[in-house]
Design a protein around this motif. Structure first.
Motif, mmCIF file in Angstrom:
data_model
loop_
_atom_site.group_PDB
_atom_site.id
_atom_site.type_symbol
_atom_site.label_atom_id
_atom_site.label_comp_id
_atom_site.label_asym_id
_atom_site.label_seq_id
_atom_site.Cartn_x
_atom_site.Cartn_y
_atom_site.Cartn_z
ATOM 1 N N ASP A 9 -3.279 24.704 15.394
ATOM 2 C CA ASP A 9 -4.520 25.112 16.060
ATOM 3 C C ASP A 9 -4.949 24.048 17.064
ATOM 4 N N VAL A 10 -4.903 22.787 16.615
ATOM 5 C CA VAL A 10 -5.323 21.670 17.466
ATOM 6 C C VAL A 10 -4.298 20.552 17.345
ATOM 7 N N LEU A 11 -3.849 20.046 18.480
ATOM 8 C CA LEU A 11 -2.951 18.902 18.537
ATOM 9 C C LEU A 11 -3.760 17.681 18.959
ATOM 10 N N VAL A 12 -3.734 16.624 18.154
ATOM 11 C CA VAL A 12 -4.498 15.403 18.423
ATOM 12 C C VAL A 12 -3.517 14.265 18.661
ATOM 13 N N LEU A 35 -1.838 15.512 13.916
ATOM 14 C CA LEU A 35 -2.129 14.220 14.529
ATOM 15 C C LEU A 35 -0.842 13.439 14.752
ATOM 16 N N VAL A 36 -0.580 13.064 15.997
ATOM 17 C CA VAL A 36 0.591 12.253 16.324
ATOM 18 C C VAL A 36 0.129 10.920 16.895
ATOM 19 N N ASP A 37 0.971 9.899 16.729
ATOM 20 C CA ASP A 37 0.651 8.578 17.250
ATOM 21 C C ASP A 37 1.938 7.904 17.700
ATOM 22 N N ARG A 38 1.838 7.142 18.791
ATOM 23 C CA ARG A 38 3.042 6.543 19.375
ATOM 24 C C ARG A 38 3.551 5.337 18.592
ATOM 25 N N LEU A 39 2.691 4.707 17.770
ATOM 26 C CA LEU A 39 3.088 3.513 17.034
ATOM 27 C C LEU A 39 3.796 3.873 15.736
#
Length: 386
Positions: A9-12, A35-39
């Motif tokens: 529904d929502v990509l954070v 929720l995705v994060d580059r680290l």
């Protein structure tokens, strides 16, 4: 390792406090948020160390406030000082809230508790995955990760910090400037007879220095300097306290727990939304650490936006609900940027005559109860509560 989904529904993008609060709030309300994060892992450093009353109120719905309070230090007041002289006192004990204090707690603890709540709700931080591109159409947004994987979502949110890739992808200007001074940030242990649970702002010709208590007998030191060393040492911090701190009861640094340097910007995104993509937290606004309001404003952005997205996705609310996110939150950030900029410039006045005038003015204000109340409401961010 959690598998990357194809839809949400929502990509954070960005797993700092704002991203964690946003995603947890969405999932708590039944919205499928990813929720995705580059680290590869969280930064696990103390960084932002103040949680204000309004943020504690907002975070109650995520069931982390009680644990935050239990793990923090309650500071009942801020004082503005020049060496041993108190110029202005801002008391929080009469605030209209269950939390009449500033809570001193390291950012890594705040993130730990928010992550724990997210995981309890069935979520996770998917690492290391940087959102590198976005494509929008009338029905949704496609986020492209660094490895080429695509996630199709109804909406996307950039909570990926001051150097936001999402904001850059949207072409949204980040308007403002950078202060000439650099800042030292250090967590230390002090031998100091006068240590007490209040936040002290020391004004001096050389710049402003903040001394604040932290859990475990530590203190946070934040100070403006002309050119901060990359890794401030015990000697660097001691020099600041010797030249700017109290004379009658000097503080001695006995141990350096952690230190860093940074430059401070005061910038605000020209807009908070581009189609189906939104900005929150440091991706939308950055400013001086004076008053400790950056993380707090970002977390409040996140929870506000989560409620609006939920109203549209789950309850069928109109698009005006999403438009109101920017019209509600951007003016608040604009005022925070302006307020902290004024505080920083007042604190770093170099001209002796202007410093004397400033000090006289502040001592005069200290006699006016309405000023105390207004400052306490502003710093605690209760003045922006809806």
């Amino acid at each position: 390792m959690n598998a990357l989904p194809a839809t949400a529904d929502v990509l954070v993008a960005g797993a700092g406090p704002a991203g964690l609060a946003l995603t947890a709030s969405l999932r708590a309300q039944g919205v499928d948020a990813v929720l995705v994060d580059r680290l590869a892992e969280g930064q696990n450093t103390s960084r932002a160390a103040v949680v204000h009353a309004r943020t504690l109120e907002v975070l109650r719905e995520l069931k982390v406030t009680d644990e935050l309070v239990a793990r923090g230090v309650k500071a009942p007041r801020f004082t503005v000082r020049e060496r041993d002289r108190v110029l202005l006192t801002v008391d929080f004990d009469d605030l209209p809230t269950e939390f009449p204090y500033a809570l001193l707690v390291p950012q890594n603890v705040t993130e730990e508790l928010l992550l724990g709540r997210l995981e309890a709700l069935g979520g996770a931080v998917l690492r290391p995955h940087e959102l590198t591109a976005l494509r929008q159409d009338a029905d949704g947004v496609t986020g492209v990760l660094g490895d080429g994987h695509e996630i199709r979502a109804r909406y996307a949110v950039g909570t990926d910090g001051m150097h936001s890739r999402v904001r850059e992808e949207l072409g949204i200007p980040f308007e403002g400037d950078t202060y000439a001074e650099s800042f030292i940030l250090a967590d230390v242990r002090l031998d100091w007879a006068s240590a007490n649970p209040e936040v002290m702002l020391f004004f001096s010709r050389e710049g402003v220095t903040v001394v604040a208590p932290l859990p475990g007998g530590r203190h946070r030191i934040v100070a403006t300097v002309a050119d901060a060393p990359e890794h401030p040492t015990v000697a660097d911090v001691q020099r600041l306290l010797d030249t700017r701190g109290p004379r009658r009861d000097p503080a001695r640094v006995t141990d350096l727990v952690w230190s860093s340097r940074f430059r401070v910007h005061h910038r605000l995104a020209a807009r908070y939304r581009e189609g189906r993509v939104f900005l929150a937290g440091d991706a939308a606004h950055v400013h001086s650490p004076a008053g400790g309001q950056g993380m707090n404003t970002g977390v409040q952005d996140a929870v506000d936006l989560a409620h609006r997205l939920t109203a549209v996705l789950r309850d069928g609310a109109s698009a005006d609900t999403l438009d109101a996110y920017e019209t509600t939150r951007r003016p608040i950030a604009e005022e925070v940027v302006s307020f902290t900029d004024r505080m920083t410039r007042v604190a770093t006045v170099g001209n002796p005559a202007l410093r004397n005038l400033r000090n006289t003015f502040l001592r005069t204000l200290d006699w006016l109860p309405p000023v105390h109340r207004a400052m306490a409401m502003r710093i605690s961010e209760l003045s922006t509560a809806e």
